[in-house]
Design a protein around this motif. Structure first.
Motif, PDB file in Angstrom:
ATOM      1  N   GLY A 153      76.904  56.792  -1.572  1.00  0.00           N
ATOM      2  CA  GLY A 153      76.216  58.112  -0.957  1.00  0.00           C
ATOM      3  C   GLY A 153      74.869  57.775  -0.703  1.00  0.00           C
ATOM      4  N   LYS A 154      74.716  56.365  -0.099  1.00  0.00           N
ATOM      5  CA  LYS A 154      73.324  56.003   0.478  1.00  0.00           C
ATOM      6  C   LYS A 154      73.005  56.890   1.766  1.00  0.00           C
ATOM      7  CE  LYS A 154      74.338  51.741   0.601  1.00  0.00           C
ATOM      8  NZ  LYS A 154      75.918  51.926   0.181  1.00  0.00           N
ATOM      9  N   THR A 155      73.937  57.041   2.512  1.00  0.00           N
ATOM     10  CA  THR A 155      73.561  57.689   3.926  1.00  0.00           C
ATOM     11  C   THR A 155      73.216  59.364   3.488  1.00  0.00           C
ATOM     12  OG1 THR A 155      75.010  56.242   5.055  1.00  0.00           O
ATOM     13  CG2 THR A 155      74.618  58.201   5.885  1.00  0.00           C
ATOM     14  N   GLU A 156      73.963  59.736   2.644  1.00  0.00           N
ATOM     15  CA  GLU A 156      73.764  61.216   2.270  1.00  0.00           C
ATOM     16  C   GLU A 156      72.153  61.298   1.893  1.00  0.00           C
ATOM     17  OE1 GLU A 156      76.307  62.952  -0.554  1.00  0.00           O
ATOM     18  OE2 GLU A 156      78.035  61.565   0.605  1.00  0.00           O
ATOM     19  N   LEU A 157      71.802  60.285   0.976  1.00  0.00           N
ATOM     20  CA  LEU A 157      70.231  60.280   0.312  1.00  0.00           C
ATOM     21  C   LEU A 157      69.148  60.225   1.625  1.00  0.00           C
ATOM     22  CD1 LEU A 157      71.080  58.148  -2.672  1.00  0.00           C
ATOM     23  CD2 LEU A 157      70.281  60.519  -2.754  1.00  0.00           C
ATOM     24  N   ILE A 158      69.611  59.480   2.467  1.00  0.00           N
ATOM     25  CA  ILE A 158      68.892  59.278   3.868  1.00  0.00           C
ATOM     26  C   ILE A 158      68.525  60.269   4.512  1.00  0.00           C
ATOM     27  CG2 ILE A 158      68.479  57.653   5.679  1.00  0.00           C
ATOM     28  CD1 ILE A 158      67.802  55.924   3.328  1.00  0.00           C
ATOM     29  N   GLN A 159      69.724  61.033   4.965  1.00  0.00           N
ATOM     30  CA  GLN A 159      69.897  62.181   5.625  1.00  0.00           C
ATOM     31  C   GLN A 159      69.015  63.283   5.122  1.00  0.00           C
ATOM     32  OE1 GLN A 159      73.939  62.365   6.361  1.00  0.00           O
ATOM     33  NE2 GLN A 159      73.851  61.186   8.269  1.00  0.00           N
ATOM     34  N   SER A 160      68.866  63.229   3.510  1.00  0.00           N
ATOM     35  CA  SER A 160      68.115  64.321   2.943  1.00  0.00           C
ATOM     36  C   SER A 160      66.940  63.971   2.500  1.00  0.00           C
ATOM     37  CB  SER A 160      68.925  64.828   1.875  1.00  0.00           C
ATOM     38  OG  SER A 160      69.056  63.883   0.719  1.00  0.00           O
ATOM     39  N   GLY A 162      64.150  63.355   4.337  1.00  0.00           N
ATOM     40  CA  GLY A 162      62.865  63.678   4.926  1.00  0.00           C
ATOM     41  C   GLY A 162      62.115  62.445   5.661  1.00  0.00           C
ATOM     42  N   ARG A 163      61.302  61.821   5.049  1.00  0.00           N
ATOM     43  CA  ARG A 163      60.931  60.533   5.733  1.00  0.00           C
ATOM     44  C   ARG A 163      61.732  59.430   5.611  1.00  0.00           C
ATOM     45  NH1 ARG A 163      55.992  59.807   7.742  1.00  0.00           N
ATOM     46  NH2 ARG A 163      55.641  57.944   6.734  1.00  0.00           N
ATOM     47  N   ALA A 164      62.545  59.315   6.415  1.00  0.00           N
ATOM     48  CA  ALA A 164      63.569  58.168   6.521  1.00  0.00           C
ATOM     49  C   ALA A 164      63.908  57.511   7.888  1.00  0.00           C
ATOM     50  CB  ALA A 164      64.859  58.602   5.746  1.00  0.00           C
ATOM     51  N   LEU A 165      64.315  56.426   7.975  1.00  0.00           N
ATOM     52  CA  LEU A 165      64.793  55.749   8.909  1.00  0.00           C
ATOM     53  C   LEU A 165      66.504  55.631   8.833  1.00  0.00           C
ATOM     54  CD1 LEU A 165      63.956  54.497  11.718  1.00  0.00           C
ATOM     55  CD2 LEU A 165      64.363  52.150  10.767  1.00  0.00           C
ATOM     56  N   ASP A 166      67.017  56.459   9.742  1.00  0.00           N
ATOM     57  CA  ASP A 166      68.601  56.404   9.491  1.00  0.00           C
ATOM     58  C   ASP A 166      69.171  55.284  10.693  1.00  0.00           C
ATOM     59  OD1 ASP A 166      71.296  56.944   9.308  1.00  0.00           O
ATOM     60  OD2 ASP A 166      71.140  59.045   9.926  1.00  0.00           O
ATOM     61  N   LEU A 167      69.359  54.146  10.043  1.00  0.00           N
ATOM     62  CA  LEU A 167      69.891  53.009  10.976  1.00  0.00           C
ATOM     63  C   LEU A 167      71.268  53.138  11.332  1.00  0.00           C
ATOM     64  CD1 LEU A 167      68.250  49.992   8.981  1.00  0.00           C
ATOM     65  CD2 LEU A 167      67.575  50.839  11.121  1.00  0.00           C
ATOM     66  N   GLU A 168      72.073  53.749  10.408  1.00  0.00           N
ATOM     67  CA  GLU A 168      73.578  53.732  10.847  1.00  0.00           C
ATOM     68  C   GLU A 168      73.600  55.174  11.810  1.00  0.00           C
ATOM     69  OE1 GLU A 168      75.936  54.261   7.310  1.00  0.00           O
ATOM     70  OE2 GLU A 168      75.681  52.187   6.771  1.00  0.00           O
ATOM     71  N   SER A 196      62.273  51.694  17.283  1.00  0.00           N
ATOM     72  CA  SER A 196      60.732  51.613  17.570  1.00  0.00           C
ATOM     73  C   SER A 196      60.125  52.978  17.726  1.00  0.00           C
ATOM     74  CB  SER A 196      60.530  50.542  18.797  1.00  0.00           C
ATOM     75  OG  SER A 196      59.187  50.597  18.821  1.00  0.00           O
ATOM     76  N   ILE A 197      60.812  53.801  18.458  1.00  0.00           N
ATOM     77  CA  ILE A 197      60.208  55.142  18.777  1.00  0.00           C
ATOM     78  C   ILE A 197      60.086  55.941  17.298  1.00  0.00           C
ATOM     79  CG2 ILE A 197      60.738  57.389  19.748  1.00  0.00           C
ATOM     80  CD1 ILE A 197      61.656  55.760  22.111  1.00  0.00           C
ATOM     81  N   ASP A 198      61.368  55.885  16.506  1.00  0.00           N
ATOM     82  CA  ASP A 198      61.452  56.510  15.229  1.00  0.00           C
ATOM     83  C   ASP A 198      60.373  56.088  14.242  1.00  0.00           C
ATOM     84  OD1 ASP A 198      63.679  57.858  16.149  1.00  0.00           O
ATOM     85  OD2 ASP A 198      64.764  57.217  14.824  1.00  0.00           O
ATOM     86  N   LEU A 199      60.090  54.683  14.301  1.00  0.00           N
ATOM     87  CA  LEU A 199      58.969  54.090  13.243  1.00  0.00           C
ATOM     88  C   LEU A 199      57.703  54.588  13.835  1.00  0.00           C
ATOM     89  CD1 LEU A 199      60.269  50.383  12.734  1.00  0.00           C
ATOM     90  CD2 LEU A 199      60.483  52.305  11.277  1.00  0.00           C
ATOM     91  N   LEU A 200      57.518  54.717  15.133  1.00  0.00           N
ATOM     92  CA  LEU A 200      56.323  55.152  15.701  1.00  0.00           C
ATOM     93  C   LEU A 200      56.003  56.609  15.445  1.00  0.00           C
ATOM     94  CD1 LEU A 200      53.796  54.870  17.830  1.00  0.00           C
ATOM     95  CD2 LEU A 200      55.116  55.749  19.527  1.00  0.00           C
ATOM     96  N   LYS A 201      57.109  57.442  15.314  1.00  0.00           N
ATOM     97  CA  LYS A 201      56.900  59.004  14.819  1.00  0.00           C
ATOM     98  C   LYS A 201      56.587  58.823  13.428  1.00  0.00           C
ATOM     99  CE  LYS A 201      59.541  60.997  18.544  1.00  0.00           C
ATOM    100  NZ  LYS A 201      60.909  61.612  18.803  1.00  0.00           N
ATOM    101  N   LEU A 202      57.186  58.168  12.447  1.00  0.00           N
ATOM    102  CA  LEU A 202      56.936  58.156  11.140  1.00  0.00           C
ATOM    103  C   LEU A 202      55.526  57.645  10.749  1.00  0.00           C
ATOM    104  CD1 LEU A 202      60.476  56.556  10.018  1.00  0.00           C
ATOM    105  CD2 LEU A 202      59.494  58.774   9.386  1.00  0.00           C
ATOM    106  N   PHE A 210      62.047  55.858   3.625  1.00  0.00           N
ATOM    107  CA  PHE A 210      63.213  55.251   2.855  1.00  0.00           C
ATOM    108  C   PHE A 210      64.109  54.750   4.251  1.00  0.00           C
ATOM    109  CE2 PHE A 210      61.415  58.396   0.009  1.00  0.00           C
ATOM    110  CZ  PHE A 210      61.479  57.775  -1.028  1.00  0.00           C
ATOM    111  N   ILE A 211      64.930  53.551   3.604  1.00  0.00           N
ATOM    112  CA  ILE A 211      65.758  53.173   4.709  1.00  0.00           C
ATOM    113  C   ILE A 211      67.087  52.604   3.842  1.00  0.00           C
ATOM    114  CG2 ILE A 211      64.579  50.985   4.278  1.00  0.00           C
ATOM    115  CD1 ILE A 211      64.843  50.765   7.470  1.00  0.00           C
ATOM    116  N   GLU A 212      68.356  52.656   4.358  1.00  0.00           N
ATOM    117  CA  GLU A 212      69.524  52.157   3.689  1.00  0.00           C
ATOM    118  C   GLU A 212      69.333  50.786   3.717  1.00  0.00           C
ATOM    119  OE1 GLU A 212      74.545  53.012   3.769  1.00  0.00           O
ATOM    120  OE2 GLU A 212      73.032  54.454   4.681  1.00  0.00           O
ATOM    121  N   ASP A 213      69.832  50.206   2.742  1.00  0.00           N
ATOM    122  CA  ASP A 213      70.198  48.575   2.483  1.00  0.00           C
ATOM    123  C   ASP A 213      71.345  48.481   3.554  1.00  0.00           C
ATOM    124  OD1 ASP A 213      69.906  46.079   1.910  1.00  0.00           O
ATOM    125  OD2 ASP A 213      70.609  46.530  -0.169  1.00  0.00           O
ATOM    126  N   GLU A 214      71.102  47.474   4.416  1.00  0.00           N
ATOM    127  CA  GLU A 214      72.110  47.251   5.649  1.00  0.00           C
ATOM    128  C   GLU A 214      71.893  45.517   5.665  1.00  0.00           C
ATOM    129  OE1 GLU A 214      73.755  49.097   7.030  1.00  0.00           O
ATOM    130  OE2 GLU A 214      72.887  51.062   6.866  1.00  0.00           O
TER     131      GLU A 214
END
Length: 365
Positions: A153-160, A162-168, A196-202, A210-214
């Motif tokens: 359920g890691k992806t569910e946690l990433i998506q909820s 808030g401050r996260a980078l959703d790599l998948e 890069s754009i998502d990191l810039l916004k964050l 928060f970022i999922e282990d990949e």
């Protein structure tokens, strides 16, 4: 009148629409999330003019360009550009370096009474800016990695979170051999640009990301090495879910939710999904061993048949449990043993979710 711009951060932070006048082949190799491709030159014309430039210089190439710009060609280009301008009056246009193609486009638009600014330096300058930001923010942002076995359920946690980078989500792939989502993955350059754009916004606000282990590859998209190194050094949280719960979650995500996205060309969705799952199983055939692969392939065929006949996905659960125990969990356990630090927190999906809502909130502050 709006002026040309070199404020690349402003363009990306505000999702400014971009008119890309490069050839289609250039656009397919890499562009930006808010860009639309309406080329000044098609691929063949670009090749002809490039050859002329190499043989006889810039002026000869310009002359050839105007010879190729018949009235019909110019009117078709203007129609596309005018439509873009009407839809996006606050946008900008660009070519590869912000030079001849951009200024020719401006000239043609200006003759129609349309003044539209360009991005100075063009695609190359914007791409270099994003590469520099990717390097900078990967080293600067305080990442917290969400780890756990496949299906936790890691992806569910990433998506909820808030401050996260959703790599998948960016890669349009779930990361495993079975991770195809039914959507085409982005080109590698597009993948890097979006990260890069998502990191810039964050980076515009303080707090943990928060970022999922990949692993290095998410489908065909490769994690930038600088980000991968940052993830290895970051503190982490471990999600521990029972095997059956993980298998049921995987069946829900990979089978039940996938069916509506896969059927095409008159093939039933269930049959198309079954073919895709068998193809994915074949990718790990050597690691499973010949006999075990045959057994699991037969089990998969039965599950595919049940899905096609009754719509039931229950038969996939024991198959997924076997794959987790015999293949995926062992791989993940090996990687977990290589971690040098203890997790910040470990618990079930519900416990980690509660931790993120409480202690995690202070990390984001």
């Amino acid at each position: 009148m709006r002026q040309n711009t070199a404020h690349y951060a402003c363009l990306f932070l505000n999702d400014i629409p971009l008119l890309d006048v490069r050839a289609s082949v250039e656009f397919s190799h890499g562009a930006f999330p808010c860009a639309e491709n309406h080329p000044l030159l098609n691929d063949h014309q670009r090749e002809l003019i490039g050859t002329e430039y190499s043989l006889n210089g810039q002026q000869a190439a310009i002359n050839l360009g105007w010879q190729l710009a018949t009235r019909e060609v110019v009117q078709a280009r203007l129609a596309n550009w005018s439509d873009f301008v009407q839809r996006h009056p606050q946008g900008y246009l660009y070519c590869f370096r912000g030079g001849l193609r951009s200024r020719t486009t401006q000239t043609l638009l200006r003759a129609e009474g349309i003044r539209y600014p360009l991005v100075e330096g063009g695609y190359k300058a914007m791409r270099n800016y994003l590469l520099a930001e990717l390097e900078k923010q990967s080293k600067r942002l305080p990442f917290v990695v969400i780890s756990g076995h496949t299906g936790s359920g890691k992806t569910e946690l990433i998506q909820s979170a808030g401050r996260a980078l959703d790599l998948e989500g960016i890669a349009r792939h779930r990361g495993s051999s079975f991770g195809h989502t039914g959507h085409k993955q982005p080109a590698q350059i597009d993948f890097e640009n979006r990260i890069s754009i998502d990191l810039l916004k964050l980076a515009q606000n303080p707090g943990a990301v928060f970022i999922e282990d990949e692993s290095r590859l998410i489908g065909c998209c490769a994690l930038p090495p600088v980000l991968q190194n940052a993830m290895k050094a970051a503190p982490w949280v471990l999600v521990e879910e029972p095997l059956e719960n993980r298998a049921k979650r995987i069946v829900r995500d990979y089978v039940q939710k996938a069916v509506p996205h896969i059927g095409d060309m008159g093939t039933s969705a269930a049959a198309a999904l079954g073919e895709a799952l068998r193809s994915s199983l074949g990718k790990i055939r050597k690691r499973l061993g010949g006999l075990r692969y045959q057994q699991l392939d037969a089990q998969l065929a039965e599950a595919n048949c049940a899905l096609a006949q009754s719509g039931s996905s229950a038969a996939y659960v024991p198959l997924v449990m076997a794959l987790l125990k015999e293949y995926y969990d062992g791989q993940y356990d090996y990687l977990m043993k290589k971690r040098e630090s203890a997790p910040l927190f470990r618990g079930t999906l519900a416990e980690v979710n509660a931790w993120l809502a409480n202690t995690g909130a202070s990390l984001r502050a």
